[in-house]
Design a protein around this motif. Structure first.
Motif, PDB file in Angstrom:
ATOM      1  N   PHE A 138       0.827  -1.207   0.000  1.00 48.48           N
ATOM      2  CA  PHE A 138       0.000   0.000   0.000  1.00 48.48           C
ATOM      3  C   PHE A 138       0.866   1.263   0.000  1.00 48.48           C
ATOM      4  O   PHE A 138       0.669   2.168  -0.821  1.00 48.48           O
ATOM      5  CB  PHE A 138      -0.911  -0.007   1.225  1.00 48.48           C
ATOM      6  CG  PHE A 138      -1.674   1.280   1.416  1.00 48.48           C
ATOM      7  CD1 PHE A 138      -2.776   1.566   0.627  1.00 48.48           C
ATOM      8  CD2 PHE A 138      -1.280   2.195   2.381  1.00 48.48           C
ATOM      9  CE1 PHE A 138      -3.469   2.760   0.801  1.00 48.48           C
ATOM     10  CE2 PHE A 138      -1.966   3.382   2.564  1.00 48.48           C
ATOM     11  CZ  PHE A 138      -3.064   3.666   1.755  1.00 48.48           C
ATOM     12  N   PHE A 139       1.846   1.329   0.911  1.00 47.05           N
ATOM     13  CA  PHE A 139       2.636   2.555   1.054  1.00 47.05           C
ATOM     14  C   PHE A 139       3.596   2.781  -0.106  1.00 47.05           C
ATOM     15  O   PHE A 139       4.009   3.916  -0.343  1.00 47.05           O
ATOM     16  CB  PHE A 139       3.380   2.551   2.386  1.00 47.05           C
ATOM     17  CG  PHE A 139       2.520   2.889   3.560  1.00 47.05           C
ATOM     18  CD1 PHE A 139       2.059   4.180   3.746  1.00 47.05           C
ATOM     19  CD2 PHE A 139       2.141   1.906   4.465  1.00 47.05           C
ATOM     20  CE1 PHE A 139       1.246   4.502   4.821  1.00 47.05           C
ATOM     21  CE2 PHE A 139       1.330   2.213   5.548  1.00 47.05           C
ATOM     22  CZ  PHE A 139       0.880   3.516   5.722  1.00 47.05           C
ATOM     23  N   ILE A 140       3.976   1.709  -0.812  1.00 44.21           N
ATOM     24  CA  ILE A 140       4.815   1.895  -1.995  1.00 44.21           C
ATOM     25  C   ILE A 140       4.091   2.740  -3.036  1.00 44.21           C
ATOM     26  O   ILE A 140       4.702   3.542  -3.758  1.00 44.21           O
ATOM     27  CB  ILE A 140       5.224   0.526  -2.589  1.00 44.21           C
ATOM     28  CG1 ILE A 140       6.297  -0.124  -1.698  1.00 44.21           C
ATOM     29  CG2 ILE A 140       5.755   0.674  -4.013  1.00 44.21           C
ATOM     30  CD1 ILE A 140       6.675  -1.512  -2.125  1.00 44.21           C
ATOM     31  N   GLY A 141       2.778   2.592  -3.116  1.00 43.99           N
ATOM     32  CA  GLY A 141       1.996   3.320  -4.108  1.00 43.99           C
ATOM     33  C   GLY A 141       1.488   4.670  -3.651  1.00 43.99           C
ATOM     34  O   GLY A 141       0.827   5.369  -4.426  1.00 43.99           O
ATOM     35  N   VAL A 142       1.764   5.064  -2.395  1.00 47.33           N
ATOM     36  CA  VAL A 142       1.287   6.354  -1.889  1.00 47.33           C
ATOM     37  C   VAL A 142       2.334   7.424  -2.188  1.00 47.33           C
ATOM     38  O   VAL A 142       3.456   7.344  -1.689  1.00 47.33           O
ATOM     39  CB  VAL A 142       1.015   6.293  -0.375  1.00 47.33           C
ATOM     40  CG1 VAL A 142       0.609   7.656   0.156  1.00 47.33           C
ATOM     41  CG2 VAL A 142      -0.069   5.275  -0.086  1.00 47.33           C
ATOM     42  N   PRO A 143       2.019   8.453  -2.984  1.00 43.98           N
ATOM     43  CA  PRO A 143       2.995   9.514  -3.258  1.00 43.98           C
ATOM     44  C   PRO A 143       3.341  10.270  -1.972  1.00 43.98           C
ATOM     45  O   PRO A 143       2.497  10.416  -1.081  1.00 43.98           O
ATOM     46  CB  PRO A 143       2.248  10.429  -4.250  1.00 43.98           C
ATOM     47  CG  PRO A 143       1.147   9.591  -4.812  1.00 43.98           C
ATOM     48  CD  PRO A 143       0.759   8.637  -3.730  1.00 43.98           C
ATOM     49  N   PRO A 144       4.566  10.745  -1.851  1.00 46.48           N
ATOM     50  CA  PRO A 144       4.974  11.446  -0.621  1.00 46.48           C
ATOM     51  C   PRO A 144       4.119  12.665  -0.302  1.00 46.48           C
ATOM     52  O   PRO A 144       3.866  12.947   0.874  1.00 46.48           O
ATOM     53  CB  PRO A 144       6.426  11.851  -0.919  1.00 46.48           C
ATOM     54  CG  PRO A 144       6.900  10.852  -1.914  1.00 46.48           C
ATOM     55  CD  PRO A 144       5.707  10.538  -2.754  1.00 46.48           C
ATOM     56  N   PHE A 145       3.644  13.394  -1.333  1.00 51.02           N
ATOM     57  CA  PHE A 145       2.861  14.589  -1.017  1.00 51.02           C
ATOM     58  C   PHE A 145       1.487  14.215  -0.461  1.00 51.02           C
ATOM     59  O   PHE A 145       0.941  14.939   0.382  1.00 51.02           O
ATOM     60  CB  PHE A 145       2.715  15.482  -2.263  1.00 51.02           C
ATOM     61  CG  PHE A 145       1.811  14.940  -3.334  1.00 51.02           C
ATOM     62  CD1 PHE A 145       0.468  15.251  -3.349  1.00 51.02           C
ATOM     63  CD2 PHE A 145       2.317  14.135  -4.342  1.00 51.02           C
ATOM     64  CE1 PHE A 145      -0.369  14.769  -4.341  1.00 51.02           C
ATOM     65  CE2 PHE A 145       1.501  13.645  -5.336  1.00 51.02           C
ATOM     66  CZ  PHE A 145       0.149  13.956  -5.334  1.00 51.02           C
ATOM     67  N   ALA A 147       0.947  11.438   1.383  1.00 50.89           N
ATOM     68  CA  ALA A 147       1.265  11.045   2.761  1.00 50.89           C
ATOM     69  C   ALA A 147       1.520  12.276   3.625  1.00 50.89           C
ATOM     70  O   ALA A 147       1.101  12.328   4.788  1.00 50.89           O
ATOM     71  CB  ALA A 147       2.490  10.128   2.774  1.00 50.89           C
ATOM     72  N   GLY A 148       2.172  13.295   3.051  1.00 50.59           N
ATOM     73  CA  GLY A 148       2.437  14.510   3.802  1.00 50.59           C
ATOM     74  C   GLY A 148       1.164  15.228   4.211  1.00 50.59           C
ATOM     75  O   GLY A 148       1.041  15.677   5.360  1.00 50.59           O
ATOM     76  N   LEU A 149       0.228  15.342   3.291  1.00 45.89           N
ATOM     77  CA  LEU A 149      -1.045  15.998   3.613  1.00 45.89           C
ATOM     78  C   LEU A 149      -1.803  15.240   4.694  1.00 45.89           C
ATOM     79  O   LEU A 149      -2.374  15.840   5.614  1.00 45.89           O
ATOM     80  CB  LEU A 149      -1.889  16.127   2.350  1.00 45.89           C
ATOM     81  CG  LEU A 149      -1.361  17.085   1.275  1.00 45.89           C
ATOM     82  CD1 LEU A 149      -2.214  17.003   0.022  1.00 45.89           C
ATOM     83  CD2 LEU A 149      -1.313  18.510   1.798  1.00 45.89           C
ATOM     84  N   LEU A 150      -1.820  13.913   4.604  1.00 45.75           N
ATOM     85  CA  LEU A 150      -2.506  13.107   5.617  1.00 45.75           C
ATOM     86  C   LEU A 150      -1.829  13.236   6.983  1.00 45.75           C
ATOM     87  O   LEU A 150      -2.506  13.301   8.024  1.00 45.75           O
ATOM     88  CB  LEU A 150      -2.544  11.643   5.176  1.00 45.75           C
ATOM     89  CG  LEU A 150      -3.369  11.339   3.918  1.00 45.75           C
ATOM     90  CD1 LEU A 150      -3.240   9.866   3.542  1.00 45.75           C
ATOM     91  CD2 LEU A 150      -4.831  11.706   4.136  1.00 45.75           C
ATOM     92  N   LEU A 151      -0.503  13.277   6.982  1.00 44.32           N
ATOM     93  CA  LEU A 151       0.219  13.421   8.243  1.00 44.32           C
ATOM     94  C   LEU A 151      -0.032  14.788   8.874  1.00 44.32           C
ATOM     95  O   LEU A 151      -0.144  14.901  10.102  1.00 44.32           O
ATOM     96  CB  LEU A 151       1.719  13.223   8.004  1.00 44.32           C
ATOM     97  CG  LEU A 151       2.159  11.791   7.692  1.00 44.32           C
ATOM     98  CD1 LEU A 151       3.618  11.763   7.265  1.00 44.32           C
ATOM     99  CD2 LEU A 151       1.956  10.878   8.898  1.00 44.32           C
ATOM    100  N   GLY A 186       9.809  14.350   6.999  1.00 46.55           N
ATOM    101  CA  GLY A 186      10.691  13.198   6.924  1.00 46.55           C
ATOM    102  C   GLY A 186       9.927  11.893   6.851  1.00 46.55           C
ATOM    103  O   GLY A 186      10.273  10.986   6.084  1.00 46.55           O
ATOM    104  N   LEU A 187       8.848  11.784   7.625  1.00 45.42           N
ATOM    105  CA  LEU A 187       8.031  10.576   7.593  1.00 45.42           C
ATOM    106  C   LEU A 187       7.308  10.442   6.266  1.00 45.42           C
ATOM    107  O   LEU A 187       7.199   9.332   5.715  1.00 45.42           O
ATOM    108  CB  LEU A 187       7.024  10.610   8.747  1.00 45.42           C
ATOM    109  CG  LEU A 187       6.245   9.326   9.032  1.00 45.42           C
ATOM    110  CD1 LEU A 187       7.185   8.174   9.304  1.00 45.42           C
ATOM    111  CD2 LEU A 187       5.295   9.523  10.209  1.00 45.42           C
TER     112      LEU A 187
END
Length: 316
Positions: A138-145, A147-151, A186-187
């Motif tokens: 799942f996380f391989i396919g999640v773009p960093p931006f 993931a950043g917005l969700l974080l 970073g995460l």
């Protein structure tokens, strides 16, 4: 070893030359006129031509290319078309931010990937293995931006544990504040890479744990934990280090978007602004430094692999 590193660095010179040439040609052929942007929306054609002459853009492409390579030989990357700042100075100001972000992300990659990958391999085909594999996919396919917005929503708005934006230098605020501003970006940068490294570590460990020498160690009475830590991880490390080195290059590229999300004045922000403004010298300097960083990372990865596995020294 030093001779090998020197040879690899020498072979990197033609690669950097090709990268510089291709970047210069692509930037020169790209649409957009920095002279028109700098002159203003209502500038007359005469004013645009005057600005183009001041910037040296009225010269032929080959003359500008020769001037650029001459400057590189003297350590001069040129100056920004808009601010007039030296490209070297602009990169020097922005690079510590990106290096800090990448360092924190890279440490997080291993803090996440090693326990999860090891647990999945030790409990092969069990519930833990299935959960880790599913999360990794799942996380391989999640773009960093994304993931950043969700974080930001989860840990800066709903639970205000970390700052949502900005960057504070380590020299100004101390390690705690510095690290708190880097945790979320970073995460966000680390999650896709950690998922890939965990998956590769799981596969490498599964292969190692099926080898005859592992069965011999277990037959001698060594505990499974000791066998896994002393022999399994050591023999599974070389291919995982290769993947980690590739992921480090990927994170350097992903920092461009992550720094936009978290408003960090780093290397990625500098690259983005230079592309928007058609600031050719900055773009060329950013690409050249990025290519050099990838080459250095690959060399360091090979050196670490050879230190762990002496059989690779003859290959490297």
């Amino acid at each position: 070893m030093l001779a090998t590193i020197g040879r690899r660095l020498f072979l990197a010179v033609p690669i950097l030359l090709v990268v510089t040439l291709v970047t210069f040609l692509l930037v020169d052929l790209s649409p957009g006129d920095p002279a028109a942007l700098l002159a203003g929306d209502n500038a007359s054609p005469e004013r645009v031509e005057e600005v183009r002459g001041q910037l040296g853009l009225d010269q032929s492409m080959w003359d500008r290319l020769a001037s650029y390579f001459t400057g590189l030989l003297h350590g001069d990357f040129g100056r920004s078309l808009f601010s007039g700042q030296s490209v070297g100075a602009a990169i020097t100001e922005a690079l510590p931010v990106t290096l800090s972000l990448t360092l924190v992300a890279f440490v997080l990659v291993f803090l996440i990937a090693i326990p999860l990958g090891t647990m999945a391999a030790a409990r092969r085909d069990g519930i833990a293995d299935r959960i880790v594999s599913a999360c990794a996919s799942f996380f391989i396919g999640v773009p960093p931006f994304v993931a950043g917005l969700l974080l930001v929503i989860a840990f800066a708005l709903m639970m205000p544990l970390f700052p949502a934006t900005a960057y504070v230098p380590l020299s100004e605020a101390g390690p705690n504040v510095w690290l708190s501003h880097l945790m979320l970006p970073g995460l966000a940068l680390a999650l896709p890479s950690a998922a890939e490294v965990a998956r590769q570590l799981r596969g490498a460990l599964v292969d190692v744990l099926e080898q005859d020498f592992i069965r011999t160690q277990r037959a001698k009475g060594l505990s499974s934990l000791l066998v896994l830590a002393k022999h399994g991880l050591k023999n599974a490390a070389p291919p995982v280090l290769t993947v980690a080195g590739l992921q480090l290059g990927r994170m350097l590229g992903g920092a461009v978007i992550v720094e936009q999300v978290f408003a960090m004045p780093g290397f990625g922000m500098l690259a983005y602004n230079s592309v928007v403004q058609h600031d050719y010298p900055i773009i060329q300097g950013v690409v050249l430094v990025s290519a050099l960083a990838v080459i250095v990372v690959n060399i360091l990865t090979d050196v670490l692999e050879s230190m762990i596995n002496p059989r690779l020294r003859s290959v490297i």
